[in-house]
Scaffold this motif. Structure first.
Motif, PDB file in Angstrom:
ATOM      1  N   PRO A  63       0.813  -1.221   0.000  1.00 13.98           N
ATOM      2  CA  PRO A  63       0.000   0.000   0.000  1.00 13.98           C
ATOM      3  C   PRO A  63       0.847   1.271   0.000  1.00 13.98           C
ATOM      4  O   PRO A  63       0.322   2.363  -0.171  1.00 13.98           O
ATOM      5  CB  PRO A  63      -0.816  -0.113   1.289  1.00 13.98           C
ATOM      6  N   MET A  64       2.164   1.122   0.179  1.00 11.82           N
ATOM      7  CA  MET A  64       3.085   2.256   0.203  1.00 11.82           C
ATOM      8  C   MET A  64       4.284   1.906  -0.662  1.00 11.82           C
ATOM      9  O   MET A  64       4.681   0.741  -0.715  1.00 11.82           O
ATOM     10  CB  MET A  64       3.567   2.524   1.632  1.00 11.82           C
ATOM     11  N   PRO A  65       4.886   2.891  -1.307  1.00 12.64           N
ATOM     12  CA  PRO A  65       6.062   2.585  -2.122  1.00 12.64           C
ATOM     13  C   PRO A  65       7.304   2.322  -1.270  1.00 12.64           C
ATOM     14  O   PRO A  65       7.413   2.793  -0.145  1.00 12.64           O
ATOM     15  CB  PRO A  65       6.242   3.852  -2.971  1.00 12.64           C
ATOM     16  N   ILE A  66       8.205   1.568  -1.844  1.00 18.69           N
ATOM     17  CA  ILE A  66       9.486   1.302  -1.199  1.00 18.69           C
ATOM     18  C   ILE A  66      10.403   2.483  -1.489  1.00 18.69           C
ATOM     19  O   ILE A  66      10.572   2.880  -2.642  1.00 18.69           O
ATOM     20  CB  ILE A  66      10.105  -0.006  -1.714  1.00 18.69           C
ATOM     21  N   ALA A  67      10.992   3.044  -0.452  1.00 19.19           N
ATOM     22  CA  ALA A  67      11.897   4.178  -0.609  1.00 19.19           C
ATOM     23  C   ALA A  67      13.351   3.736  -0.696  1.00 19.19           C
ATOM     24  O   ALA A  67      14.148   4.310  -1.426  1.00 19.19           O
ATOM     25  CB  ALA A  67      11.716   5.163   0.545  1.00 19.19           C
ATOM     26  N   LYS A  68      13.693   2.693   0.055  1.00 17.51           N
ATOM     27  CA  LYS A  68      15.092   2.264   0.111  1.00 17.51           C
ATOM     28  C   LYS A  68      15.145   0.788   0.482  1.00 17.51           C
ATOM     29  O   LYS A  68      14.353   0.323   1.300  1.00 17.51           O
ATOM     30  CB  LYS A  68      15.829   3.090   1.162  1.00 17.51           C
ATOM     31  N   VAL A  69      16.106   0.074  -0.110  1.00 19.75           N
ATOM     32  CA  VAL A  69      16.311  -1.344   0.190  1.00 19.75           C
ATOM     33  C   VAL A  69      17.802  -1.594   0.326  1.00 19.75           C
ATOM     34  O   VAL A  69      18.599  -1.069  -0.445  1.00 19.75           O
ATOM     35  CB  VAL A  69      15.765  -2.242  -0.948  1.00 19.75           C
ATOM     36  N   GLU A  70      18.149  -2.393   1.322  1.00 23.61           N
ATOM     37  CA  GLU A  70      19.545  -2.783   1.496  1.00 23.61           C
ATOM     38  C   GLU A  70      19.587  -4.234   1.937  1.00 23.61           C
ATOM     39  O   GLU A  70      18.840  -4.646   2.830  1.00 23.61           O
ATOM     40  CB  GLU A  70      20.211  -1.892   2.542  1.00 23.61           C
ATOM     41  N   LEU A  71      20.451  -5.003   1.304  1.00 21.99           N
ATOM     42  CA  LEU A  71      20.628  -6.407   1.653  1.00 21.99           C
ATOM     43  C   LEU A  71      22.064  -6.589   2.125  1.00 21.99           C
ATOM     44  O   LEU A  71      23.009  -6.298   1.395  1.00 21.99           O
ATOM     45  CB  LEU A  71      20.348  -7.297   0.443  1.00 21.99           C
ATOM     46  N   ASN A  72      22.206  -7.031   3.373  1.00 20.04           N
ATOM     47  CA  ASN A  72      23.526  -7.242   3.956  1.00 20.04           C
ATOM     48  C   ASN A  72      23.552  -8.648   4.542  1.00 20.04           C
ATOM     49  O   ASN A  72      23.046  -8.867   5.643  1.00 20.04           O
ATOM     50  CB  ASN A  72      23.808  -6.183   5.019  1.00 20.04           C
ATOM     51  N   ARG A  73      24.070  -9.588   3.784  1.00 19.38           N
ATOM     52  CA  ARG A  73      24.095 -11.014   4.139  1.00 19.38           C
ATOM     53  C   ARG A  73      22.680 -11.520   4.380  1.00 19.38           C
ATOM     54  O   ARG A  73      21.906 -11.644   3.461  1.00 19.38           O
ATOM     55  CB  ARG A  73      25.010 -11.269   5.320  1.00 19.38           C
ATOM     56  N   ASN A  74      22.322 -11.784   5.629  1.00 18.67           N
ATOM     57  CA  ASN A  74      20.991 -12.327   5.915  1.00 18.67           C
ATOM     58  C   ASN A  74      20.075 -11.291   6.561  1.00 18.67           C
ATOM     59  O   ASN A  74      19.077 -11.636   7.165  1.00 18.67           O
ATOM     60  CB  ASN A  74      21.105 -13.570   6.803  1.00 18.67           C
ATOM     61  N   ILE A  75      20.415 -10.014   6.407  1.00 15.22           N
ATOM     62  CA  ILE A  75      19.598  -8.929   6.959  1.00 15.22           C
ATOM     63  C   ILE A  75      19.063  -8.087   5.811  1.00 15.22           C
ATOM     64  O   ILE A  75      19.832  -7.571   4.995  1.00 15.22           O
ATOM     65  CB  ILE A  75      20.427  -8.045   7.920  1.00 15.22           C
ATOM     66  N   LEU A  76      17.754  -7.950   5.762  1.00 11.12           N
ATOM     67  CA  LEU A  76      17.097  -7.128   4.747  1.00 11.12           C
ATOM     68  C   LEU A  76      16.566  -5.871   5.423  1.00 11.12           C
ATOM     69  O   LEU A  76      15.814  -5.955   6.392  1.00 11.12           O
ATOM     70  CB  LEU A  76      15.940  -7.910   4.101  1.00 11.12           C
ATOM     71  N   SER A  77      16.998  -4.709   4.927  1.00 13.54           N
ATOM     72  CA  SER A  77      16.536  -3.425   5.462  1.00 13.54           C
ATOM     73  C   SER A  77      15.659  -2.758   4.413  1.00 13.54           C
ATOM     74  O   SER A  77      16.083  -2.599   3.266  1.00 13.54           O
ATOM     75  CB  SER A  77      17.722  -2.513   5.775  1.00 13.54           C
TER      76      SER A  77
END
Length: 179
Positions: A63-77
């Motif tokens: 329902p909201m757009p994604i502003a930022k994505v970061e993938l660091n090994r097994n952590i998704l931000s």
């Protein structure tokens, strides 16, 4: 003459079929048990990488757009951008549930989801944190995901807030929970 040729062709066909069945039978290992496979199962969870991250996120119905994505090994931000006055508390919770479902049900390698909901002042371009969550695969169940999906438009239950490590800002409380 034609009968002999037809009979030979039929015998040759049956012989080839029997030979292929024999090869298949001999190639099986009787020491290994047969495994049943599900024919109509959904796709198995995929490993999320930098190479397939965008392709994996595109089909999500948020329902909201994604502003930022970061993938660091097994952590998704993930940062979700709350825009305008049309977004309600139930939309926010539904978006959070969709992201948790994606991270833990549709991927095999994500163990932690760091989720932030951000508001942006269009005139000044300033971003404000509304809500943050630190959700861990090992501590989150399908029942809790269902509770998040159906949380409605009020505050999250305290047990769910603790399990998701939710941090609410004063702006979140005044804008969304004081309506």
């Amino acid at each position: 003459m034609k009968r002999k040729l037809a009979l030979r062709a039929i015998l040759l066909t049956f012989g080839c079929a029997l030979a292929m069945a024999g090869v298949a039978w001999f190639s099986e290992h009787p020491t290994q048990p047969r495994q049943a496979t599900t024919v109509f199962a959904g796709p198995s969870p995929a490993e999320l990488t930098d190479d397939n991250l965008v392709d994996a996120l595109v089909p999500l119905q948020l329902p909201m757009p994604i502003a930022k994505v970061e993938l660091n090994r097994n952590i998704l931000s993930i940062d979700l951008k709350v825009e305008g006055d049309q977004v309600g508390v139930d939309d926010v919770y539904r978006g959070m549930a969709e992201m948790v479902s994606f991270a833990f049900e549709h991927t095999s390698n994500i163990d932690q989801l760091l989720l932030r909901l951000m508001a942006e002042d269009r005139w000044l371009g300033t971003k404000y944190l509304l809500l943050a969550a630190d959700v861990r695969r090992s501590e989150f169940s399908a029942e809790e995901l269902n509770a998040l999906r159906h949380a409605g438009s009020g505050e999250l239950p305290e047990a769910l807030r603790l399990r998701m490590r939710v941090t609410e800002t004063c702006l979140w409380k005044s804008r969304f929970l004081q309506e």
